[in-house]
Design a protein around this motif. Structure first.
Motif, short mmCIF file in Angstrom:
data_model
loop_
_atom_site.label_atom_id
_atom_site.label_comp_id
_atom_site.label_asym_id
_atom_site.label_seq_id
_atom_site.Cartn_x
_atom_site.Cartn_y
_atom_site.Cartn_z
N PHE A 80 -69.44 -42.68 -49.35
CA PHE A 80 -70.18 -43.86 -49.79
C PHE A 80 -71.03 -43.49 -51.00
N LEU A 81 -70.84 -44.23 -52.09
CA LEU A 81 -71.57 -43.95 -53.32
C LEU A 81 -72.34 -45.17 -53.80
N GLU A 82 -73.50 -44.90 -54.37
CA GLU A 82 -74.35 -45.95 -54.94
C GLU A 82 -75.14 -45.33 -56.09
N ASN A 83 -75.25 -46.02 -57.19
CA ASN A 83 -76.00 -45.50 -58.33
C ASN A 83 -77.40 -45.10 -57.89
N GLY A 84 -77.83 -43.92 -58.34
CA GLY A 84 -79.11 -43.37 -57.92
C GLY A 84 -78.97 -42.22 -56.95
N PHE A 85 -77.78 -42.11 -56.33
CA PHE A 85 -77.54 -41.02 -55.38
C PHE A 85 -77.41 -39.68 -56.13
N ASP A 86 -77.79 -38.63 -55.44
CA ASP A 86 -77.62 -37.26 -55.95
C ASP A 86 -77.06 -36.44 -54.78
N ILE A 87 -75.72 -36.33 -54.73
CA ILE A 87 -75.02 -35.78 -53.56
C ILE A 87 -74.36 -34.46 -53.88
N ASN A 88 -74.50 -33.52 -52.96
CA ASN A 88 -73.82 -32.23 -53.04
C ASN A 88 -72.81 -32.16 -51.90
N ASP A 97 -61.08 -31.76 -43.06
CA ASP A 97 -61.93 -32.76 -42.39
C ASP A 97 -63.05 -32.12 -41.57
N GLU A 98 -62.77 -30.95 -41.02
CA GLU A 98 -63.74 -30.32 -40.12
C GLU A 98 -64.92 -29.70 -40.87
N THR A 99 -64.75 -29.37 -42.14
CA THR A 99 -65.80 -28.64 -42.86
C THR A 99 -66.53 -29.46 -43.91
N ILE A 100 -66.05 -30.66 -44.20
CA ILE A 100 -66.68 -31.44 -45.27
C ILE A 100 -68.11 -31.84 -44.87
N LYS A 101 -69.04 -31.60 -45.78
CA LYS A 101 -70.46 -31.87 -45.51
C LYS A 101 -71.16 -32.31 -46.79
N TYR A 102 -72.05 -33.30 -46.64
CA TYR A 102 -72.80 -33.83 -47.76
C TYR A 102 -74.30 -33.59 -47.56
N THR A 103 -74.98 -33.24 -48.62
CA THR A 103 -76.43 -33.11 -48.60
C THR A 103 -76.98 -33.80 -49.84
N GLY A 104 -78.29 -34.06 -49.81
CA GLY A 104 -78.93 -34.67 -50.97
C GLY A 104 -79.21 -36.15 -50.76
N THR A 105 -79.70 -36.79 -51.80
CA THR A 105 -80.07 -38.21 -51.74
C THR A 105 -78.84 -39.07 -51.54
N GLY A 106 -78.83 -39.86 -50.45
CA GLY A 106 -77.73 -40.77 -50.18
C GLY A 106 -76.59 -40.16 -49.38
N ALA A 107 -76.81 -38.98 -48.79
CA ALA A 107 -75.72 -38.28 -48.10
C ALA A 107 -75.42 -38.83 -46.71
N GLU A 108 -76.36 -39.58 -46.12
CA GLU A 108 -76.24 -39.97 -44.70
C GLU A 108 -74.96 -40.75 -44.39
N THR A 109 -74.65 -41.74 -45.23
CA THR A 109 -73.51 -42.60 -44.91
C THR A 109 -72.19 -41.85 -45.08
N SER A 110 -72.11 -40.99 -46.08
CA SER A 110 -70.88 -40.20 -46.27
C SER A 110 -70.66 -39.25 -45.10
N ASN A 111 -71.74 -38.63 -44.60
CA ASN A 111 -71.62 -37.77 -43.42
C ASN A 111 -71.17 -38.58 -42.20
N TYR A 112 -71.67 -39.80 -42.09
CA TYR A 112 -71.26 -40.67 -41.00
C TYR A 112 -69.75 -40.93 -41.07
N LEU A 113 -69.24 -41.26 -42.26
CA LEU A 113 -67.82 -41.55 -42.43
C LEU A 113 -66.96 -40.33 -42.10
N ALA A 114 -67.43 -39.14 -42.49
CA ALA A 114 -66.69 -37.90 -42.20
C ALA A 114 -66.64 -37.63 -40.69
N GLN A 115 -67.78 -37.82 -40.03
CA GLN A 115 -67.85 -37.58 -38.58
C GLN A 115 -67.02 -38.61 -37.82
#
Length: 336
Positions: A80-88, A97-115
């Motif tokens: 999930f991306l939105e202008n203003g995010f800073d994602i690593n 699929d098992e190892t993908i991980k997001y950190t930084g501003t706006g990472a919560e929804t992308s982590n949710y989608l991966a899980q």
């Protein structure tokens, strides 16, 4: 007057510094990278990001808020991306699929989608549609409960995504049940193939060189996997297929994988077969979905597995997947 101008300039600079970014910063590192680039895409947007030799990458993207697909040249995931995010982002392609991980501003929804993708892979197994009706209904209720609890534990994700996930739950039971009914009807139709000569394929390119026809394989059972390099569920079966191939090595059966990739993806097919060390007989269909063999079996979705007997007659036009224990039961019943 100078003090006033200095103060105004300072305020203006501070305002610029605090203004929200109108772009996404996406960076990260990929272990065992599959290609030298990543593609972030939707139906209306595409951005290619260079991946360095050490697997690191960094770029900016101007996007419309929403779910985007990230493709690394072999596999893909949703974020999930939105202008203003800073994602690593970090991942290891050996366990994508098992190892993908997001950190930084706006990472919560992308982590949710991966899980969520991992949970669905665990609970929405192919053998779900093999169950008898009462067992199927009980399993669907269990799935609905698991997903409900997962969504409720992630209220911190984007509000629009959260609302869509909640709405999707309402249609889950109906959708899976409709698919179950359709599967049973399809199984009944495919039973007409049993005992009849198989639809044919002739001179398909063999990854090891030359060509192979179905007639070349007579005298042995033939277990056929119809797949494509872009097909996630197909690739999920690869470890199980390798295991079954090893178990039946030297026995009266050939394992044949037929790629129905488009011609433009021919090189991607050759690379994946080599990189993933795929065994058995690896073939490339002559006309993807329109190939005579594919149309003969009326294949509309993949992966599709087919079992043919030593005389070239159909044993099962929709055989169990390698990950399904029923496949070994079928082979045992045939004394393979």
């Amino acid at each position: 007057m100078k003090k006033i101008l200095f103060l105004a300039l300072t305020v203006a600079i501070a305002a610029c510094e605090n203004a929200p970014k109108d772009y996404v910063t996406l960076s990260g590192k990929i272990t065992d990278k599959n290609s030298d680039s990543l593609v972030v895409r939707t139906r209306t947007y595409s951005k290619t990001i260079k991946v360095n030799e050490d697997g690191t990458f960094s770029d900016t993207l101007k996007v419309v808020s929403g779910i985007h697909n990230l493709f690394d040249g072999a596999e893909s995931t949703n974020m999930f991306l939105e202008n203003g995010f800073d994602i690593n982002l970090t991942l290891d392609t050996k366990q994508f699929d098992e190892t993908i991980k997001y950190t930084g501003t706006g990472a919560e929804t992308s982590n949710y989608l991966a899980q969520k993708a991992l949970i669905q892979e665990r609970i929405l197994t192919p053998d779900l549609f093999d169950l008898e009706e009462d067992a199927f209904k009980a399993k669907v209720n269990e799935i609905e409960k698991t997903l409900t609890e997962f969504i409720e534990s992630n209220k911190n994700i984007d509000s629009t995504i959260y609302a869509n996930e909640k709405a999707g739950l309402k249609n889950l039971n109906t959708g899976i049940t409709a698919a179950y009914t359709q599967q049973k009807q399809r199984a009944s139709q495919l039973s007409d193939f049993i005992g009849k000569p198989s639809p044919n394929f002739v001179n398909y390119e063999n990854h090891k060189g030359g060509t192979t026809s179905l007639a070349d394989l007579k005298g042995k059972y033939v277990y056929i996997d119809v797949w494509a390099t872009w097909c996630g569920p197909c690739k999920k079966e690869i470890p199980s297929l390798k295991k079954v191939e090893g178990q039946y090595h030297g026995k009266n059966i050939e394992f044949v994988s037929i790629s129905i990739d488009n011609q433009k993806d021919h090189d991607a097919w050759k690379k994946m077969v080599a990189d993933k060390e795929l065994g058995g007989v690896q073939l490339f269909a002559d006309n993807n979905w329109q190939s005579e063999f594919v149309r003969g079996y009326n294949i509309k979705g993949i992966p599709r597995f087919i079992l043919i007997d030593p005389d070239g007659n159909v044993v099962n036009a929709d055989a169990p997947r390698p990950s399904n224990p029923k496949l070994i039961e079928l082979f045992t019943s045939l004394n393979i």
